[in-house]
Design a protein around this motif. Sequence first.
Motif, PDB file in Angstrom:
ATOM      1  N   VAL A  26      39.714  33.102  35.434  1.00 34.66           N
ATOM      2  CA  VAL A  26      40.522  33.843  34.478  1.00 34.66           C
ATOM      3  C   VAL A  26      41.901  34.028  35.109  1.00 34.66           C
ATOM      4  O   VAL A  26      42.008  34.416  36.275  1.00 34.66           O
ATOM      5  N   ASP A  27      42.941  33.691  34.363  1.00 36.28           N
ATOM      6  CA  ASP A  27      44.297  33.887  34.866  1.00 36.28           C
ATOM      7  C   ASP A  27      45.179  34.372  33.721  1.00 36.28           C
ATOM      8  O   ASP A  27      44.683  34.696  32.637  1.00 36.28           O
ATOM      9  N   ARG A  28      46.475  34.415  33.970  1.00 38.45           N
ATOM     10  CA  ARG A  28      47.349  34.976  32.940  1.00 38.45           C
ATOM     11  C   ARG A  28      47.219  34.203  31.630  1.00 38.45           C
ATOM     12  O   ARG A  28      47.464  34.754  30.558  1.00 38.45           O
ATOM     13  N   HIS A  29      46.862  32.936  31.713  1.00 42.17           N
ATOM     14  CA  HIS A  29      46.831  32.096  30.513  1.00 42.17           C
ATOM     15  C   HIS A  29      45.448  31.649  30.084  1.00 42.17           C
ATOM     16  O   HIS A  29      45.325  30.890  29.127  1.00 42.17           O
ATOM     17  N   ARG A  30      44.417  32.064  30.792  1.00 42.79           N
ATOM     18  CA  ARG A  30      43.075  31.564  30.460  1.00 42.79           C
ATOM     19  C   ARG A  30      42.019  32.660  30.559  1.00 42.79           C
ATOM     20  O   ARG A  30      42.066  33.476  31.463  1.00 42.79           O
ATOM     21  N   ASP A  31      41.085  32.622  29.617  1.00 42.60           N
ATOM     22  CA  ASP A  31      39.914  33.505  29.656  1.00 42.60           C
ATOM     23  C   ASP A  31      38.656  32.655  29.723  1.00 42.60           C
ATOM     24  O   ASP A  31      38.658  31.489  29.302  1.00 42.60           O
ATOM     25  N   ARG A  36      37.185  38.271  30.242  1.00 43.25           N
ATOM     26  CA  ARG A  36      38.570  38.090  29.831  1.00 43.25           C
ATOM     27  C   ARG A  36      39.532  38.865  30.732  1.00 43.25           C
ATOM     28  O   ARG A  36      39.142  39.743  31.494  1.00 43.25           O
ATOM     29  N   PHE A  37      40.795  38.516  30.549  1.00 40.09           N
ATOM     30  CA  PHE A  37      41.860  39.097  31.366  1.00 40.09           C
ATOM     31  C   PHE A  37      41.779  40.617  31.409  1.00 40.09           C
ATOM     32  O   PHE A  37      41.899  41.241  32.474  1.00 40.09           O
ATOM     33  N   GLU A  38      41.573  41.243  30.255  1.00 40.90           N
ATOM     34  CA  GLU A  38      41.594  42.707  30.208  1.00 40.90           C
ATOM     35  C   GLU A  38      40.441  43.325  30.997  1.00 40.90           C
ATOM     36  O   GLU A  38      40.548  44.475  31.445  1.00 40.90           O
TER      37      GLU A  38
END
Lengths: 280, 280
Positions: A26-31, A36-38
């Motif tokens: 998971v990164d700034r652009h991928r879940d 997920r990011f959150e």
Amino acid sequence: MTRTIAQQAELALLLEVATTPKPGNVDRHRDHDDLRFEHFLAGAVGASEGLRDLADPDGPPIGVAFEQAVAGMSDQSGGNTQFGGLLLLAPLVRAAALGELTPERATTVAEGTGVEDAAGFYRAFEHVDVAVADPPDDMDALDVRRGSDAVPEIRERGLSLSDVLARSTDHDGIAREWTSGFERTFDAADQLVSRDGPLPDRAADVFLELLAADPDTFVAINHGEETAREVRGRAEAAREGDTDPETLADELVAEGINPGTTADMLAGGLFVALERGAEV
Amino acid sequence: MTRTIAQQAELALLLEVATTPKPGNVDRHRDHDDLRFEHFLAGAVGASEGLRDLADPDGPPIGVAFEQAVAGMSDQSGGNTQFGGLLLLAPLVRAAALGELTPERATTVAEGTGVEDAAGFYRAFEHVDVAVADPPDDMDALDVRRGSDAVPEIRERGLSLSDVLARSTDHDGIAREWTSGFERTFDAADQLVSRDGPLPDRAADVFLELLAADPDTFVAINHGEETAREVRGRAEAAREGDTDPETLADELVAEGINPGTTADMLAGGLFVALERGAEV
């Protein structure tokens, strides 16, 4: 005004998840589908009280503070977000609270752990599902999946957290850091500090180098050693410019392959780098 | 184990910046040239000590804790990240610490501020450059850009923070929230709580609705009332499906138009929603 040590550790966790591309994670652009990011944002914030105890030189044993951090981290619906990162940060944060953050001081902290630290570590597994390797046949009683049920055995044998992790170095990259002077973590920090550009961009490069250097143990646990070696090779190809790292990131996420131990190591490296003056 | 009130506030700031698209603002997928995602991560973490004081029912006056939060927020190189968000959170966080978080209780906290709160507010401007409107001619002595130099005048006139903000309601949407029962903030929270899906996705919808409903006062300060009205219209078109919100987001970032007050309001709404049980 400067950030406290605990704030630096929390920021390291946040910068780690924001770093992109970070192939497979998971990164700034991928879940991932259910992670997920959150969930990582909430995990980092939730861990902050435990990080404060780790950053207190007179705080509880680091294994106990680690359990508190994991309990707070788990207060989100994504599951395990930063268990390994917190396990790596625990001795680093306490070491930073005791003096200059060096591999020697972190090692002293790690080697100074006792039975209470080991008990906290086992209890931490009750807060969240963590993918782990099967223990050797003669070690069923110490399977971390037993959680606090294993604590009497820990006490009986008088095992420290350092002892417990020393038994996992063949299949756990974080345990290896604990028992080998945190070498990769401090190397990553050196790279992060010495380069230019926004810190998350530097971190993306360092992540790829870490992944290209050694098979990720979390991938090995979930997908086997062969896959872990193959992923290492693909990372090396990306590092050498034969593949676009963004493409590799998309591919690994699509394949459900998550080099989480390497991300944990990046979080540790980011913490050391921040403590050594890396600016955001 | 659940997050503390201070942790909820910090998480609200992090969820706000992660929300995408959030046209014109830094979001999970967009940066401004010198104001980037990681600056907001560091801003939220740095604010956490001040948020703890806000969340302490016996803590310092909220204007004083606000100044501490802003000082911590400013410990990054991007400049002003969450000044307005923290100004909105201040009475909300203290109200949550005192009992159920309602518009009435938040208003009681806001109206209960005194001279020390106003002094803290003015001092907060010394930590970071904040875009503000010019004061009316007869109010030069109270220009917030004077920072602590204005504090003797504040004391002389016996002004509370609520008094100070009441003089800014025509050009500051956050001041308007303070003096009108935090209506938009609680409305946003109701929307966030009542919908389904990942919280950042709900937040993106609510942001667009807020931006479509009223001209953003931060845009008005930086680009004029006409531009603020025009941006509101473009947001309405996006909300109605005439434009892709992603396209509007790209356009506004390219134009350097940053509806920051609306983002601050979203942060406030996210905090209220988290306190009312919205899950991550």
